[in-house]
Design an enzyme around this catalytic site. Structure first.
Site, PDB file in Angstrom:
ATOM      1  N   LYS A 179      41.813  19.628  47.669  1.00 50.37           N
ATOM      2  CA  LYS A 179      40.464  20.758  46.599  1.00 50.37           C
ATOM      3  C   LYS A 179      40.154  19.838  45.271  1.00 50.37           C
ATOM      4  O   LYS A 179      38.500  20.920  45.858  1.00 50.37           O
ATOM      5  CB  LYS A 179      42.279  21.731  46.983  1.00 50.37           C
ATOM      6  CG  LYS A 179      43.338  22.558  46.758  1.00 50.37           C
ATOM      7  CD  LYS A 179      43.711  22.969  46.211  1.00 50.37           C
ATOM      8  CE  LYS A 179      45.284  23.715  47.389  1.00 50.37           C
ATOM      9  NZ  LYS A 179      46.338  24.143  46.766  1.00 50.37           N
ATOM     10  N   GLN A 227      50.375  23.541  41.705  1.00 49.04           N
ATOM     11  CA  GLN A 227      49.967  23.016  42.835  1.00 49.04           C
ATOM     12  C   GLN A 227      52.110  23.641  43.478  1.00 49.04           C
ATOM     13  O   GLN A 227      53.099  22.782  42.552  1.00 49.04           O
ATOM     14  CB  GLN A 227      49.882  22.165  43.831  1.00 49.04           C
ATOM     15  CG  GLN A 227      50.126  21.232  45.417  1.00 49.04           C
ATOM     16  CD  GLN A 227      48.866  22.775  45.883  1.00 49.04           C
ATOM     17  OE1 GLN A 227      47.757  22.753  45.822  1.00 49.04           O
ATOM     18  NE2 GLN A 227      49.900  22.997  46.809  1.00 49.04           N
ATOM     19  N   ASP A 259      44.862  31.449  41.951  1.00 51.81           N
ATOM     20  CA  ASP A 259      45.781  31.612  43.232  1.00 51.81           C
ATOM     21  C   ASP A 259      45.888  33.434  43.446  1.00 51.81           C
ATOM     22  O   ASP A 259      46.994  33.501  44.594  1.00 51.81           O
ATOM     23  CB  ASP A 259      47.154  31.122  42.951  1.00 51.81           C
ATOM     24  CG  ASP A 259      47.251  29.503  44.027  1.00 51.81           C
ATOM     25  OD1 ASP A 259      46.341  29.206  44.504  1.00 51.81           O
ATOM     26  OD2 ASP A 259      47.576  28.973  43.257  1.00 51.81           O
TER      27      ASP A 259
END
Ligand code: NDP
Length: 310
Positions: A54, A98, A124
């Site tokens: 990412k 994460q 997210d």
């Protein structure tokens, strides 16, 4: 029949190329690039790879990506303190913590983190405000993997309106938001899960079948209507040689790689489905690259919204 494989790597490349001018325009206007703050807790090998990928994809597009790390012994309060700092940061438009967090933090730790991230920086799409907006079909920041699924369908010219869609899996991060996005594009949607009775027959009614289960090769040909579009979301690391040989029989090169490395990544869809489906996403190289591209898209969107250009 042999299914047409959707090249997620290529489609993700197109998505990133389309984002590039928006990154440049934001940077010129704001006097800084869009910024993504990433927090990694512990040393889960899979998470390390995801975070690295990412960060690299962001940097390649001109997005600032800063990764902070905490040891696996960190407390939830320490995590929330970093989130709080990133919420207030003037250079970070998006925040990503994460998953998974270490189990010792407790079963509600991830939800506490999602609840704490500012909805405006929630790239997210897991904050209850963003979930609510999605449910009401007023989406702002939407979970990345479901967005990627829609992108694959749209760019492969799969007809969604009026189609019968079956989503196997009802998680908050993949199954449920994927079903909502399909519904909002006027598919007739059925959501299946571990208690669904006669799952293969339900799945076999689908024009669009999304498999988000987390079980290697679970979806076999009897789940699939001939000609259906099958989106394989699953990412499963297989180390059992017997399972690997069963799943990789038709791809000798991948089997040879497994024999060398001792592990292989496979999806939730059995390779034999390629003989029945009309369109199929491979694993790896299907949904995965789109997930990262959509994260970059959400970061750009959050940045644009912060200066009122979106
Ligand atoms: P979860 O474990 O949160 O959810 C799995 C879902 O599958 C649950 O709803 C569960 O049902 C259902 N399920 C499990 N077993 C069965 C069964 N035997 N029959 C029917 N349904 C079943 O997983 P996620 O949604 O987080 O992820 C799913 C997969 O997608 C994983 O392989 C994950 O690695 C992958 N993934 C891939 C991403 C990508 O970028 N490509 C991103 C995110 C995830 P129930 O609710 O009843 O337990």
């Amino acid at each position: 029949m042999s299914a047409r494989l959707l090249n997620g790597t290529e489609i993700a490349r197109q998505v990133r190329a389309e984002l590039a001018p928006r990154v440049a325009a934001f940077s010129a206007r704001a006097g800084r690039p869009p910024g993504l703050g990433i927090l990694l807790v512990g040393h889960d090998p899979g998470s390390e790879i995801y975070v690295r990928n990412k960060g690299k994809a962001a940097a390649e597009l001109g997005i600032r990506a800063d990764t902070e790390r905490l040891p696996h012994t960190a407390t939830l309060d320490e995590v929330l303190a970093i989130v709080d700092r990133l919420n207030k940061s003037a250079v970070h438009d998006g925040i990503l913590v994460q998953s998974p967090l270490p189990a010792e933090m407790g079963s509600d730790a991830e939800q506490r983190v999602f609840d704490t991230i500012s909805p405006a920086k929630d790239v997210d799409g897991f904050h209850p405000v963003n979930v609510g907006l999605l449910v009401q079909n007023r989406p702002h920041l939407v979970p990345c993997t479901p967005l990627g699924i829609i992108e694959l369908l749209v760019r492969s010219e799969t007809k969604i309106a009026g189609a019968r869609a079956v989503v196997i899996g009802r998680s908050d991060i993949v199954g449920k938001p994927s079903a909502l996005l399909l519904l909002h594009r006027h598919a007739t949607v059925t959501i299946c899960h571990s208690k669904t009775v006669n799952l293969p027959a339900v799945a076999a009614g689908a024009d669009i079948l999304v498999a988000a289960i987390g079980r290697a090769g679970f979806v076999t040909r009897d789940f699939v209507k001939p000609g259906a579009t099958v989106i394989d979301v699953g990412i499963n690391r297989v180390t059992d040689p017997e399972v690997a040989r069963r799943l990789l029989l038709s791809t000798p090169q991948r089997l040879a790689d497994f024999e060398k490395k001792g592990s292989v990544l496979v999806g939730d869809v059995h390779p034999e489905v390629a003989e029945v489906a009309g369109v199929l996403t491979p694993v790896p190289g299907g949904v995965g690259p789109l997930t990262i591209a959509m994260l970059l898209g959400n970061t750009v969107k959050a940045a644009e919204a912060s200066i009122g250009t979106r």
